[in-house]
Design a protein around this motif. Sequence first.
Motif, short mmCIF file in Angstrom:
data_model
loop_
_atom_site.label_atom_id
_atom_site.label_comp_id
_atom_site.label_asym_id
_atom_site.label_seq_id
_atom_site.Cartn_x
_atom_site.Cartn_y
_atom_site.Cartn_z
N PRO A 174 32.42 40.14 34.27
CA PRO A 174 32.86 41.07 36.13
C PRO A 174 33.45 39.36 36.84
O PRO A 174 32.43 38.21 36.24
CB PRO A 174 31.55 41.06 36.38
N ASN A 175 33.51 39.46 37.93
CA ASN A 175 33.56 38.21 38.34
C ASN A 175 32.58 37.78 39.11
O ASN A 175 31.83 39.01 40.37
CB ASN A 175 35.26 38.17 39.06
N TRP A 176 31.95 36.86 39.01
CA TRP A 176 31.04 36.18 39.64
C TRP A 176 30.79 35.42 40.19
O TRP A 176 31.78 34.19 39.33
CB TRP A 176 29.30 36.12 38.81
N TRP A 177 30.82 34.70 41.66
CA TRP A 177 30.85 33.43 42.52
C TRP A 177 32.83 32.78 41.62
O TRP A 177 33.05 31.76 42.08
CB TRP A 177 30.10 33.12 42.46
N HIS A 189 35.67 43.38 39.05
CA HIS A 189 35.75 42.44 40.36
C HIS A 189 35.10 43.89 41.78
O HIS A 189 35.32 44.85 41.26
CB HIS A 189 36.41 42.01 40.42
N GLU A 190 35.20 43.39 42.26
CA GLU A 190 34.80 44.26 43.44
C GLU A 190 36.24 43.13 44.53
O GLU A 190 35.69 44.17 46.08
CB GLU A 190 33.50 44.65 44.25
N GLY A 191 37.23 43.19 44.35
CA GLY A 191 38.09 42.38 45.87
C GLY A 191 38.23 40.95 44.99
O GLY A 191 39.29 40.32 45.65
N SER A 192 37.71 40.24 44.21
CA SER A 192 37.45 39.26 44.23
C SER A 192 38.94 38.68 43.30
O SER A 192 39.40 37.70 42.43
CB SER A 192 37.14 38.23 44.39
N GLY A 193 39.81 40.09 42.59
CA GLY A 193 40.47 39.96 40.70
C GLY A 193 40.20 38.94 39.67
O GLY A 193 38.82 38.44 39.97
N LEU A 194 41.00 38.18 38.82
CA LEU A 194 40.19 37.02 38.39
C LEU A 194 40.06 35.36 38.81
O LEU A 194 39.35 35.33 37.53
CB LEU A 194 41.62 37.07 37.15
N GLY A 195 39.70 35.79 40.12
CA GLY A 195 39.45 34.20 40.58
C GLY A 195 39.91 33.05 39.63
O GLY A 195 40.97 33.16 39.41
N HIS A 196 39.32 32.23 39.16
CA HIS A 196 39.86 31.11 38.88
C HIS A 196 39.27 31.23 37.63
O HIS A 196 39.18 30.19 36.48
CB HIS A 196 39.11 30.24 39.28
N SER A 197 38.78 32.22 37.38
CA SER A 197 38.42 32.84 35.43
C SER A 197 39.18 31.99 34.69
O SER A 197 39.45 31.17 33.72
CB SER A 197 37.75 33.78 35.28
N ILE A 198 40.39 32.71 34.29
CA ILE A 198 41.78 32.21 33.68
C ILE A 198 41.96 30.42 32.81
O ILE A 198 41.95 29.89 32.09
CB ILE A 198 43.63 32.67 34.21
N ALA A 199 42.21 30.03 34.50
CA ALA A 199 42.14 28.41 34.30
C ALA A 199 40.49 28.22 33.76
O ALA A 199 40.23 26.70 32.99
CB ALA A 199 42.02 27.76 36.03
N ASP A 200 39.47 28.47 33.89
CA ASP A 200 38.55 27.99 33.41
C ASP A 200 38.85 28.36 31.56
O ASP A 200 38.03 27.38 31.13
CB ASP A 200 37.16 28.50 34.03
N ILE A 201 38.53 29.17 31.43
CA ILE A 201 38.87 29.21 30.34
C ILE A 201 39.87 28.81 29.31
O ILE A 201 39.66 27.93 28.17
CB ILE A 201 39.98 31.38 29.49
#
Length: 180
Positions: free
Chosen positions: A98-101, A128-140
């Motif tokens: 899930p997208n958390w923060w 997610h509930e509106g935030s999409g992938l956030g910056h998770s791809i960059a973090d991975i």
Amino acid sequence: MNVEGSKCLIAYFSRAGYNYVGGQIVNLPVGNTEVVAKMIRELNGGDLFHIEPVKKYPADYTETTDVAKEELRTSARPKLAGHVETVAAYDVVFLGYPNWWGTMPMPVFSFLEECDPAGKTIAPFCTHEGSGLGHSIADIKKTCPQSTVLDGLAIRGGTVKNAHDNVAGWLREIGMTAKK
């Protein structure tokens, strides 16, 4: 990439219980990310691995978000309850969370650092509930610089039960051939 003949791991973090869905707190018997992980297994096959921290998150949703925010602030790496014997046995790692923060929950970072998927293909998916992938791809990509990270899939948590076609379409888009 055609996954036929490839060994796939579907590693995911998912939280059942009280979650924010569609603007309200609801009690989910199965976490949204787990629902998507099982769709991927149904469509492509692969081994499921549930990323779980030793120390469980609070049952209360707001308390969990507070803990998650503090873990992010301190770059915590929670100890995991289980471990994948060897990621070397897999060609592709589907990574769900899930997208958390704005990013992945910290146990997912623990998993990536522990299993070291260097040389593997990572296919990320999140709920997610509106935030999409956030910056998770960059973090991975930052956490796994020697892995190939494919375009990710973001599914709104409140729609996961009807996301089968979206998941199948994403698998085709990233070049993963669903099992026959």
